[in-house]
Design a protein around this motif. Structure first.
Motif, mmCIF file in Angstrom:
data_model
loop_
_atom_site.group_PDB
_atom_site.id
_atom_site.type_symbol
_atom_site.label_atom_id
_atom_site.label_comp_id
_atom_site.label_asym_id
_atom_site.label_seq_id
_atom_site.Cartn_x
_atom_site.Cartn_y
_atom_site.Cartn_z
ATOM 1 N N PRO A 1 0.832 -1.206 0.000
ATOM 2 C CA PRO A 1 0.000 0.000 0.000
ATOM 3 C C PRO A 1 0.867 1.256 0.000
ATOM 4 O O PRO A 1 1.959 1.287 0.567
ATOM 5 N N ALA A 2 0.355 2.313 -0.616
ATOM 6 C CA ALA A 2 1.116 3.561 -0.702
ATOM 7 C C ALA A 2 1.487 4.093 0.674
ATOM 8 O O ALA A 2 2.583 4.659 0.850
ATOM 9 N N ILE A 3 0.620 3.895 1.655
ATOM 10 C CA ILE A 3 0.899 4.447 2.985
ATOM 11 C C ILE A 3 1.993 3.691 3.718
ATOM 12 O O ILE A 3 2.441 4.125 4.783
ATOM 13 N N ARG A 4 2.449 2.574 3.145
ATOM 14 C CA ARG A 4 3.526 1.807 3.790
ATOM 15 C C ARG A 4 4.858 1.906 3.054
ATOM 16 O O ARG A 4 5.856 1.333 3.492
ATOM 17 N N VAL A 5 4.914 2.589 1.919
ATOM 18 C CA VAL A 5 6.136 2.604 1.111
ATOM 19 C C VAL A 5 7.249 3.350 1.847
ATOM 20 O O VAL A 5 7.119 4.547 2.123
ATOM 21 N N PRO A 6 8.352 2.680 2.176
ATOM 22 C CA PRO A 6 9.464 3.374 2.850
ATOM 23 C C PRO A 6 10.319 4.143 1.843
ATOM 24 O O PRO A 6 10.343 3.833 0.646
ATOM 25 N N ARG A 7 10.993 5.136 2.328
ATOM 26 C CA ARG A 7 11.792 6.000 1.450
ATOM 27 C C ARG A 7 12.853 5.216 0.677
ATOM 28 O O ARG A 7 13.099 5.483 -0.503
ATOM 29 N N ASP A 8 13.495 4.230 1.314
ATOM 30 C CA ASP A 8 14.553 3.507 0.612
ATOM 31 C C ASP A 8 13.994 2.668 -0.535
ATOM 32 O O ASP A 8 14.631 2.517 -1.582
ATOM 33 N N ASN A 9 12.783 2.129 -0.370
ATOM 34 C CA ASN A 9 12.165 1.381 -1.451
ATOM 35 C C ASN A 9 11.815 2.299 -2.617
ATOM 36 O O ASN A 9 12.039 1.968 -3.784
ATOM 37 N N TRP A 10 11.248 3.453 -2.307
ATOM 38 C CA TRP A 10 10.900 4.443 -3.332
ATOM 39 C C TRP A 10 12.143 4.828 -4.130
ATOM 40 O O TRP A 10 12.144 4.835 -5.361
ATOM 41 N N ARG A 11 13.215 5.148 -3.420
ATOM 42 C CA ARG A 11 14.445 5.568 -4.097
ATOM 43 C C ARG A 11 15.047 4.439 -4.928
ATOM 44 O O ARG A 11 15.546 4.675 -6.030
ATOM 45 N N ALA A 12 15.003 3.220 -4.395
ATOM 46 C CA ALA A 12 15.581 2.093 -5.125
ATOM 47 C C ALA A 12 14.850 1.851 -6.439
ATOM 48 O O ALA A 12 15.487 1.589 -7.475
ATOM 49 N N LEU A 13 13.518 1.949 -6.425
ATOM 50 C CA LEU A 13 12.766 1.719 -7.654
ATOM 51 C C LEU A 13 12.977 2.844 -8.657
ATOM 52 O O LEU A 13 12.982 2.605 -9.875
ATOM 53 N N PHE A 14 13.144 4.061 -8.180
ATOM 54 C CA PHE A 14 13.436 5.163 -9.095
ATOM 55 C C PHE A 14 14.839 5.018 -9.696
ATOM 56 O O PHE A 14 15.055 5.300 -10.876
#
Length: 281
Positions: A106-119
């Motif tokens: 869920p979007a409300i659980r996405v941690p910053r490191d996961n977001w950055r890794a996928l980008f």
């Protein structure tokens, strides 16, 4: 008068993300078959040995190259090899990217490191590899073509997969802006947005379900890597010299129906019912 065609004789095409046995490998095979020398790039020497070296053994003009497209060092390695390879640098296909099953949440659980890794995996690798190839083409005065892999998830909503979908959507924006900036150099920049495609990576969470595919996809089936490779070859070739800044949906009509979400808004293509349920808890 000679008509333009798919022939890429004497040209060099870099395929970033060539070793996974899916779209990148299919592109490598098809583009090499059209006459180009392909620098087949993967960060995994094992994947290159399994999927790319057999293509070279068949006599196709394929050069396996272990390098990480998400790093400056990897990009520099690729360009160095391109300069040493006989022929004229012409094209780049950015396939490197993707997401793991653990990246669904869920979007409300996405941690910053996961977001950055996928980008980093899906956007930065595409941009900085494109930047380097475009700079090389511009410096030598040669036209060229860059094609990147977006996703159906970047063209619509991506519930419980927001980081991946947003990165792929941003890739489309990068494609459009690069197309404007590079048009004066004769460099075309386009993207392909695959729908659900049967690749080794997708098998981690998409099982066989013909009834589901018939319900969700207008053509009633998932695509193949070869069916993605064909449009990519077209965009690389001289048959598409007046196309730039476009993202071509290659999805069998999935986007026309867009009925792949269940009542709980989770994707019907996530075959594990317990996993789907965990997303909404």
């Amino acid at each position: 008068m000679t008509e333009p065609g798919f022939g890429l004789d004497g040209r060099i095409v870099i395929v970033s993300g060539a070793g996974g046995g899916g779209i990148g490998t299919a592109v490598t095979r098809l583009v090499a078959g059209a006459g180009a020398t392909v620098l087949a790039v993967s960060r995994s020497p094992q994947n290159l040995a399994e999927h790319v070296e057999p293509l070279a053994a068949q006599g196709l003009p394929v050069i396996p190259l272990a390098a990480d497209a998400s790093t400056d060092e990897g990009v520099a390695t690729v360009l160095e090899h391109a300069r040493r390879t006989p022929g004229q640098l012409h094209g780049l296909v950015n396939v490197a990217g993707g997401a793991a099953l653990a990246d669904w949440m869920p979007a409300i659980r996405v941690p910053r490191d996961n977001w950055r890794a996928l980008f980093t995996q899906n956007l930065e690798s595409m941009f900085f590899m494109s930047q380097a190839v475009a700079a090389e083409l511009a410096a030598t005065g040669h036209p060229g073509s860059i094609v990147s892999i977006s996703s159906i998830s970047g063209m619509n909503t991506a519930p419980f997969h927001i980081a991946y979908g947003t990165a792929k959507s941003a890739l489309v924006a990068v494609t459009r802006t690069l197309a404007v900036e590079l048009a004066g150099h004769g460099i075309r920049v386009n993207a392909v947005a695959p729908g659900v495609t049967a690749t080794p990576a997708s098998r981690a969470y998409v099982g066989d379900d013909p009834e589901r595919d018939q319900r969700a996809i207008a053509m009633g089936r998932r695509g193949t890597p070869e069916e993605q490779a064909g449009p990519i070859l077209f965009l690389l070739s001289d048959l598409s010299t007046y196309i730039t800044g476009q993202t071509l949906l290659v999805d069998g009509g999935l986007n026309l129906k867009w009925t792949h979400l269940g009542a709980d808004n989770t994707s019907l293509f996530l075959e594990n019912e317990d996993f789907r349920a965990s997303l909404t808890r």
